[in-house]
Design a protein around this motif. Structure first.
Motif, PDB file in Angstrom:
ATOM      1  N   ARG A   1      32.409  -8.444   8.864  1.00  0.00           N
ATOM      2  CA  ARG A   1      31.715  -7.993  10.070  1.00  0.00           C
ATOM      3  C   ARG A   1      30.753  -9.074  10.556  1.00  0.00           C
ATOM      4  O   ARG A   1      29.971  -9.626   9.786  1.00  0.00           O
ATOM      5  N   PRO A   2      30.783  -9.395  11.860  1.00  0.00           N
ATOM      6  CA  PRO A   2      29.952 -10.489  12.371  1.00  0.00           C
ATOM      7  C   PRO A   2      28.540 -10.027  12.695  1.00  0.00           C
ATOM      8  O   PRO A   2      28.266  -8.829  12.829  1.00  0.00           O
ATOM      9  N   PHE A   3      27.641 -10.988  12.834  1.00  0.00           N
ATOM     10  CA  PHE A   3      26.304 -10.735  13.350  1.00  0.00           C
ATOM     11  C   PHE A   3      26.217 -11.286  14.771  1.00  0.00           C
ATOM     12  O   PHE A   3      26.944 -12.207  15.148  1.00  0.00           O
ATOM     13  N   ALA A   4      25.290 -10.722  15.555  1.00  0.00           N
ATOM     14  CA  ALA A   4      25.237 -11.052  16.978  1.00  0.00           C
ATOM     15  C   ALA A   4      24.102 -12.015  17.288  1.00  0.00           C
ATOM     16  O   ALA A   4      23.035 -11.955  16.664  1.00  0.00           O
ATOM     17  N   PRO A   5      24.298 -12.889  18.282  1.00  0.00           N
ATOM     18  CA  PRO A   5      23.217 -13.767  18.716  1.00  0.00           C
ATOM     19  C   PRO A   5      22.476 -13.187  19.924  1.00  0.00           C
ATOM     20  O   PRO A   5      23.078 -12.631  20.846  1.00  0.00           O
ATOM     21  N   ALA A   6      21.153 -13.312  19.921  1.00  0.00           N
ATOM     22  CA  ALA A   6      20.337 -13.077  21.101  1.00  0.00           C
ATOM     23  C   ALA A   6      20.018 -14.440  21.696  1.00  0.00           C
ATOM     24  O   ALA A   6      19.453 -15.300  21.013  1.00  0.00           O
ATOM     25  N   VAL A   7      20.391 -14.644  22.958  1.00  0.00           N
ATOM     26  CA  VAL A   7      20.378 -15.980  23.566  1.00  0.00           C
ATOM     27  C   VAL A   7      19.530 -15.966  24.830  1.00  0.00           C
ATOM     28  O   VAL A   7      19.651 -15.052  25.657  1.00  0.00           O
ATOM     29  N   LEU A   8      18.679 -16.958  25.005  1.00  0.00           N
ATOM     30  CA  LEU A   8      17.966 -17.112  26.274  1.00  0.00           C
ATOM     31  C   LEU A   8      18.985 -17.238  27.403  1.00  0.00           C
ATOM     32  O   LEU A   8      19.888 -18.090  27.348  1.00  0.00           O
TER      33      LEU A   8
ATOM     34  N   LEU B   1      11.966 -16.435  21.280  1.00  0.00           N
ATOM     35  CA  LEU B   1      13.152 -17.280  21.441  1.00  0.00           C
ATOM     36  C   LEU B   1      12.781 -18.642  22.008  1.00  0.00           C
ATOM     37  O   LEU B   1      13.320 -19.675  21.587  1.00  0.00           O
ATOM     38  N   GLU B   2      11.866 -18.664  22.975  1.00  0.00           N
ATOM     39  CA  GLU B   2      11.466 -19.943  23.554  1.00  0.00           C
ATOM     40  C   GLU B   2      10.735 -20.794  22.513  1.00  0.00           C
ATOM     41  O   GLU B   2      10.950 -22.009  22.426  1.00  0.00           O
ATOM     42  N   GLU B   3       9.913 -20.176  21.686  1.00  0.00           N
ATOM     43  CA  GLU B   3       9.215 -20.907  20.638  1.00  0.00           C
ATOM     44  C   GLU B   3      10.203 -21.444  19.604  1.00  0.00           C
ATOM     45  O   GLU B   3      10.092 -22.593  19.150  1.00  0.00           O
ATOM     46  N   PHE B   4      11.190 -20.624  19.243  1.00  0.00           N
ATOM     47  CA  PHE B   4      12.204 -21.060  18.281  1.00  0.00           C
ATOM     48  C   PHE B   4      13.020 -22.218  18.860  1.00  0.00           C
ATOM     49  O   PHE B   4      13.365 -23.175  18.143  1.00  0.00           O
TER      50      PHE B   4
ATOM     51  N   PRO C   1      18.522 -22.160  21.295  1.00  0.00           N
ATOM     52  CA  PRO C   1      17.951 -21.118  22.156  1.00  0.00           C
ATOM     53  C   PRO C   1      18.421 -19.718  21.777  1.00  0.00           C
ATOM     54  O   PRO C   1      18.578 -18.843  22.634  1.00  0.00           O
ATOM     55  N   MET C   2      18.645 -19.496  20.494  1.00  0.00           N
ATOM     56  CA  MET C   2      19.172 -18.192  20.070  1.00  0.00           C
ATOM     57  C   MET C   2      18.715 -17.877  18.663  1.00  0.00           C
ATOM     58  O   MET C   2      18.337 -18.766  17.882  1.00  0.00           O
ATOM     59  N   LEU C   3      18.761 -16.581  18.342  1.00  0.00           N
ATOM     60  CA  LEU C   3      18.494 -16.091  17.003  1.00  0.00           C
ATOM     61  C   LEU C   3      19.575 -15.097  16.603  1.00  0.00           C
ATOM     62  O   LEU C   3      20.173 -14.436  17.457  1.00  0.00           O
ATOM     63  N   LEU C   4      19.837 -14.998  15.316  1.00  0.00           N
ATOM     64  CA  LEU C   4      20.679 -13.927  14.807  1.00  0.00           C
ATOM     65  C   LEU C   4      19.866 -12.641  14.884  1.00  0.00           C
ATOM     66  O   LEU C   4      18.739 -12.567  14.388  1.00  0.00           O
ATOM     67  N   ASN C   5      20.424 -11.617  15.514  1.00  0.00           N
ATOM     68  CA  ASN C   5      19.717 -10.353  15.745  1.00  0.00           C
ATOM     69  C   ASN C   5      20.574  -9.209  15.231  1.00  0.00           C
ATOM     70  O   ASN C   5      21.693  -8.990  15.718  1.00  0.00           O
ATOM     71  N   THR C   6      20.088  -8.466  14.257  1.00  0.00           N
ATOM     72  CA  THR C   6      20.797  -7.280  13.774  1.00  0.00           C
ATOM     73  C   THR C   6      19.810  -6.127  13.685  1.00  0.00           C
ATOM     74  O   THR C   6      18.597  -6.319  13.678  1.00  0.00           O
ATOM     75  N   SER C   7      20.323  -4.917  13.632  1.00  0.00           N
ATOM     76  CA  SER C   7      19.472  -3.738  13.708  1.00  0.00           C
ATOM     77  C   SER C   7      18.638  -3.560  12.442  1.00  0.00           C
ATOM     78  O   SER C   7      19.092  -3.828  11.335  1.00  0.00           O
ATOM     79  N   PHE C   8      17.422  -3.083  12.620  1.00  0.00           N
ATOM     80  CA  PHE C   8      16.493  -2.833  11.523  1.00  0.00           C
ATOM     81  C   PHE C   8      16.722  -1.396  11.041  1.00  0.00           C
ATOM     82  O   PHE C   8      16.128  -0.447  11.541  1.00  0.00           O
ATOM     83  N   ASN C   9      17.607  -1.250  10.093  1.00  0.00           N
ATOM     84  CA  ASN C   9      17.909   0.061   9.529  1.00  0.00           C
ATOM     85  C   ASN C   9      18.546  -0.099   8.161  1.00  0.00           C
ATOM     86  O   ASN C   9      18.999  -1.181   7.798  1.00  0.00           O
ATOM     87  N   LEU C  10      18.574   0.989   7.437  1.00  0.00           N
ATOM     88  CA  LEU C  10      19.284   1.044   6.176  1.00  0.00           C
ATOM     89  C   LEU C  10      20.706   1.521   6.442  1.00  0.00           C
ATOM     90  O   LEU C  10      20.968   2.218   7.429  1.00  0.00           O
TER      91      LEU C  10
END
Length: 573
Positions: free
Chosen positions: A444-451, A507-510, A517-526
């Motif tokens: 299963r892949p993880f998703a990018p959040a991109v500017l 994102l801009e700081e990263f 210009p992106m981070l790996l973003n996944t849901s905060f849950n168990l």
């Protein structure tokens, strides 16, 4: 001060409120801690009022019950013998509400609520509308017996014209001709249960696994289950378009059933998944092309549970002849509350449609962390103020995995930077560690959040702020961000505008620190639980999952090296 309320009492119970053009919306599961707000094994037809999400909406907006002008909900109950479904169901649902909300409740079709949850915040004028799911409202005398399965609309400002409707029909199955209350939504879920062993979310897991398979191996078998007829008709051989995933589906010497999914080698299951994804996409495109001819619209709005299929969505507009595709921010059943509220706001009360959103942060804020929230083995670095972004970006650049809890909670099934776990998209080992943390299948892949200003530098194809479609990574960029690129070279991209209250500044700081210009973003849950809601839950979850740090507002907590708690099993009340 006009006020419109939308409610969903069925699967994915939820509430949405519009006051002076501002939308408040939340899902009941975030309070109950039960995924889809359903006990394990509880039937979808069980009705529950969205009591806590409704109470939050009213409190957040500062509204009393008597100030609500319009109350709408989607109907779902089948016809009683000789009766009228919506009238009977309205009385039943009204009894679950406090007065005067119960007296003011009106019902609309489930599919129309799905469609308006997209169209009325799309910013589009003339558009075709397509809703596909497992099933919706009873159809009644206009379309015959049965329930909504696939519905097409011709949409214009002030006009909702239903122009296409699939109707359950007689279909040939392994035991002869039988009435098949089939749907593409049931078909995809039926096949997913035959591919994905219990314990993983079936539809999303099968879509991910399909990228590893060769559809040719089972193409003929799966294609024989779906007939594409004239006028956009899709017929599915019984019982494979229903909830019956126990009747064997024979392929060579193997009989595919839900009970036997775990016994099939992963490579075979991947090939089967690829064939299902291909056939499913072809059926949706077949119907969408029919709507293009019927409506002559150049834009398409897509909603319903099948609109969660991000791989399909990545090429749907191109494959079906539309210029643009807008996918409802929350196309699943919870989104019908948003559609009902938007209908009340625009069509009932006569207000202008809401502008197209760039975020779905329509829920409650997390509250502040207290000293008693700090888990054992963690320490509080304090309120960092404006230094939070640079500090967290530096931790992410160094390979830390961080819980990120900022501002209003997202509405919908995907974390969009308000209740997220974040990581470096190209740091060695992060993906494997996250799969272990979240107890996910490795495919299963993880998703990018991109500017959004950098999207074209990295991806081809379209993307949206709600993580609803895949785009293709540019080949020369793939090696820089391997943790967010799937096996087939795609990624389920979330675009982030500079003003996004959850992720824009981080994102801009990263980007400034790493060039990415992106981070790996996944849901905060168990695993198996909803996305968290409060600061206290975030602290508990960060420790239980074994994260490295947690940012809530401008407060930062950090784990002492090697002092992770045992994996948690659920949120505290």
């Amino acid at each position: 001060m006009p006020v419109a309320l939308g409610l969903n009492f069925h699967h994915d119970t939820s509430a949405a409120l519009i006051v002076d053009g501002r939308l408040y919306a939340a899902e009941e599961e975030r309070w109950s801690g039960l995924k889809h707000h359903r006990e394990h094994g509880q039937h979808k037809a069980v009705l529950t009022a969205p009591a806590r999400s409704l109470a939050w909406c009213l409190e957040a907006a500062g509204i009393e019950l008597g100030q609500v002008d319009a109350v709408w909900a989607a109907g779902m109950r089948p016809h009683p013998p000789g009766g009228h479904c919506l009238a009977t169901e309205r009385e039943e649902l009204a009894a679950l509400l406090p007065q005067p909300l119960g007296d003011r409740l009106r019902l609309m079709s489930h599919h129309t609520a799905h469609m308006l949850s997209g169209y009325l915040i799309s910013g589009l004028g003339h558009a075709a509308g397509l809703v596909i799911d497992a099933g919706g409202s009873p159809l009644g005398v206009d379309f015959g017996p049965g329930r909504e399965r696939t519905t097409g609309y011709d949409l214009r400002p002030g006009l909702i014209d239903r122009v296409h409707q699939s109707i359950p029909s007689l279909s040939a199955g392994p035991v002869g001709v039988e009435r098949g209350h089939h749907s593409l939504g049931h078909f995809y879920r039926n096949m997913a249960h035959r591919v994905i062993p219990p314990g993983d979310e079936p539809e999303g897991s099968m879509m991910a696994l399909a990228a590893y398979g060769d559809p040719a191996r089972y193409r003929q078998l799966i294609s024989e289950l779906i007939h594409l007829g004239g006028d956009g008709v899709v017929r599915i051989a019984a019982p494979y378009g229903s909830a019956d995933s126990c009747t064997p589906l024979k392929a060579g010497s193997r009989a595919w059933t839900q009970a036997g999914a775990a016994e099939v080698p992963l490579a075979e299951r991947a090939d089967f998944a690829a064939a299902v994804q291909e056939a499913f996409a072809a059926a949706v495109v077949h119907t969408a092309r029919h709507l293009r001819r019927l409506t002559r619209a150049t834009d398409l709005v897509f909603s319903g549970g099948c609109a969660l299929n991000s791989h399909l969505n990545g090429t749907l507009a191109q494959d079906s002849g539309f210029d643009r595709l807008f996918i409802a921010p929350a196309p699943h059943d919870a989104g019908t509350a948003v559609g009902a509220a938007l209908y009340g706001w625009h069509h009932h009360l006569g207000n202008d449609p809401l502008p197209a959103p760039v975020d779905a942060g329509w829920g409650p804020v997390p509250g502040a962390l207290s000293l008693r929230d700090v888990p054992d083995g963690w320490h509080n670095l304090g309120d960092l103020g404006d230094d939070l972004g640079p500090t967290v970006a530096g931790l992410l650049a160094g390979g830390s995995i961080i819980g990120w809890v900022q501002g209003p909670m997202e509405f919908g099934p995907r974390a969009l930077g308000h209740r997220s776990i974040l990581a470096h998209p190209g740091h060695a080992g992060s993906r494997d560690r996250l799969n272990t943390i979240k107890r996910r299948a490795a495919y299963r892949p993880f998703a990018p959040a991109v500017l959004d200003t950098h999207l074209r530098d990295w991806f081809t194809g379209d993307a949206d702020p709600f993580m609803n479609r895949v785009a293709r990574i540019r080949p020369e960029q793939a090696a820089h961000v391997p943790d967010v690129v799937h096996h087939d070279g795609t990624a389920r991209v979330q675009t982030v505008a500079a003003g996004h209250t959850g992720l824009g500044r981080l994102l801009e700081e990263f980007r400034q620190q790493t060039g990415l210009p992106m981070l790996l973003n996944t849901s905060f849950n168990l695993k198996g639980t909803p996305i968290l809601r409060t600061a206290a839950q975030a602290a508990q979850g960060a420790a239980g999952l074994g994260l490295d740090a947690l940012a809530v507002g401008t407060t930062l907590l950090a784990a002492d090296h090697g002092q992770h708690a045992a994996p948690a099993r659920g949120w505290a009340a």
